[in-house]
Design a protein around this motif. Structure first.
Motif, PDB file in Angstrom:
ATOM      1  N   LEU A 140       0.848  -1.181   0.000  1.00  0.00           N
ATOM      2  CA  LEU A 140       0.000   0.000   0.000  1.00  0.00           C
ATOM      3  C   LEU A 140       0.882   1.229   0.000  1.00  0.00           C
ATOM      4  O   LEU A 140       1.759   1.375   0.850  1.00  0.00           O
ATOM      5  CB  LEU A 140      -0.905   0.013   1.235  1.00  0.00           C
ATOM      6  CG  LEU A 140      -1.777   1.236   1.428  1.00  0.00           C
ATOM      7  CD1 LEU A 140      -2.761   1.391   0.271  1.00  0.00           C
ATOM      8  CD2 LEU A 140      -2.534   1.157   2.730  1.00  0.00           C
ATOM      9  N   ASP A 141       0.656   2.098  -0.966  1.00  0.00           N
ATOM     10  CA  ASP A 141       1.377   3.358  -1.039  1.00  0.00           C
ATOM     11  C   ASP A 141       0.618   4.373  -0.189  1.00  0.00           C
ATOM     12  O   ASP A 141      -0.384   4.936  -0.625  1.00  0.00           O
ATOM     13  CB  ASP A 141       1.465   3.825  -2.491  1.00  0.00           C
ATOM     14  CG  ASP A 141       2.131   5.176  -2.640  1.00  0.00           C
ATOM     15  OD1 ASP A 141       2.809   5.628  -1.693  1.00  0.00           O
ATOM     16  OD2 ASP A 141       1.977   5.800  -3.708  1.00  0.00           O
ATOM     17  N   LEU A 142       1.055   4.573   1.037  1.00  0.00           N
ATOM     18  CA  LEU A 142       0.348   5.477   1.948  1.00  0.00           C
ATOM     19  C   LEU A 142       0.386   6.916   1.467  1.00  0.00           C
ATOM     20  O   LEU A 142      -0.567   7.665   1.669  1.00  0.00           O
ATOM     21  CB  LEU A 142       0.927   5.376   3.359  1.00  0.00           C
ATOM     22  CG  LEU A 142       0.735   4.019   4.040  1.00  0.00           C
ATOM     23  CD1 LEU A 142       1.413   4.005   5.391  1.00  0.00           C
ATOM     24  CD2 LEU A 142      -0.725   3.682   4.166  1.00  0.00           C
ATOM     25  N   ASN A 143       1.474   7.335   0.830  1.00  0.00           N
ATOM     26  CA  ASN A 143       1.539   8.697   0.304  1.00  0.00           C
ATOM     27  C   ASN A 143       0.481   8.905  -0.774  1.00  0.00           C
ATOM     28  O   ASN A 143      -0.143   9.962  -0.846  1.00  0.00           O
ATOM     29  CB  ASN A 143       2.922   9.002  -0.268  1.00  0.00           C
ATOM     30  CG  ASN A 143       3.962   9.114   0.813  1.00  0.00           C
ATOM     31  OD1 ASN A 143       3.675   9.542   1.916  1.00  0.00           O
ATOM     32  ND2 ASN A 143       5.183   8.715   0.513  1.00  0.00           N
ATOM     33  N   GLY A 144       0.254   7.913  -1.611  1.00  0.00           N
ATOM     34  CA  GLY A 144      -0.759   8.017  -2.650  1.00  0.00           C
ATOM     35  C   GLY A 144      -2.169   7.839  -2.100  1.00  0.00           C
ATOM     36  O   GLY A 144      -3.135   8.388  -2.631  1.00  0.00           O
ATOM     37  N   ALA A 145      -2.307   7.082  -1.022  1.00  0.00           N
ATOM     38  CA  ALA A 145      -3.624   6.779  -0.471  1.00  0.00           C
ATOM     39  C   ALA A 145      -4.267   7.973   0.232  1.00  0.00           C
ATOM     40  O   ALA A 145      -5.485   8.027   0.342  1.00  0.00           O
ATOM     41  CB  ALA A 145      -3.519   5.606   0.505  1.00  0.00           C
ATOM     42  N   ILE A 146      -3.466   8.942   0.696  1.00  0.00           N
ATOM     43  CA  ILE A 146      -4.056  10.067   1.420  1.00  0.00           C
ATOM     44  C   ILE A 146      -4.755  11.048   0.492  1.00  0.00           C
ATOM     45  O   ILE A 146      -5.592  11.814   0.928  1.00  0.00           O
ATOM     46  CB  ILE A 146      -3.018  10.806   2.306  1.00  0.00           C
ATOM     47  CG1 ILE A 146      -1.876  11.370   1.483  1.00  0.00           C
ATOM     48  CG2 ILE A 146      -2.512   9.915   3.396  1.00  0.00           C
ATOM     49  CD1 ILE A 146      -0.899  12.217   2.293  1.00  0.00           C
ATOM     50  N   GLY A 147      -4.421  11.032  -0.791  1.00  0.00           N
ATOM     51  CA  GLY A 147      -5.145  11.834  -1.765  1.00  0.00           C
ATOM     52  C   GLY A 147      -4.655  13.256  -1.945  1.00  0.00           C
ATOM     53  O   GLY A 147      -5.266  14.027  -2.665  1.00  0.00           O
ATOM     54  N   PHE A 148      -3.574  13.632  -1.296  1.00  0.00           N
ATOM     55  CA  PHE A 148      -3.003  14.959  -1.488  1.00  0.00           C
ATOM     56  C   PHE A 148      -1.514  14.897  -1.197  1.00  0.00           C
ATOM     57  O   PHE A 148      -1.031  13.937  -0.606  1.00  0.00           O
ATOM     58  CB  PHE A 148      -3.683  16.008  -0.592  1.00  0.00           C
ATOM     59  CG  PHE A 148      -3.776  15.607   0.850  1.00  0.00           C
ATOM     60  CD1 PHE A 148      -2.748  15.867   1.740  1.00  0.00           C
ATOM     61  CD2 PHE A 148      -4.912  14.980   1.330  1.00  0.00           C
ATOM     62  CE1 PHE A 148      -2.837  15.500   3.068  1.00  0.00           C
ATOM     63  CE2 PHE A 148      -5.010  14.611   2.658  1.00  0.00           C
ATOM     64  CZ  PHE A 148      -3.975  14.874   3.531  1.00  0.00           C
TER      65      PHE A 148
END
Length: 45
Positions: free
Chosen positions: A17-25
């Motif tokens: 899971l790419d947490l940086n991409g998952a936050i949406g900003f």
């Protein structure tokens, strides 16, 4: 717990899971935070 016979190892997984991409900003950098007025006003832990 291993001595008591419990298996404490988590199951293996190939999922990532790419947490940086998952936050949406975009993440806020330290420089951007300082420029926006965020500052430390007390002692840092």
């Amino acid at each position: 717990m291993a001595k008591a016979g419990y298996d404490c190892s988590p199951p293996s997984s190939d999922l990532t899971l790419d947490l940086n991409g998952a936050i949406g900003f975009k993440r806020l950098t330290v420089d951007a935070a300082k420029a926006s007025g965020y500052a430390c006003t007390g002692p840092q832990a």
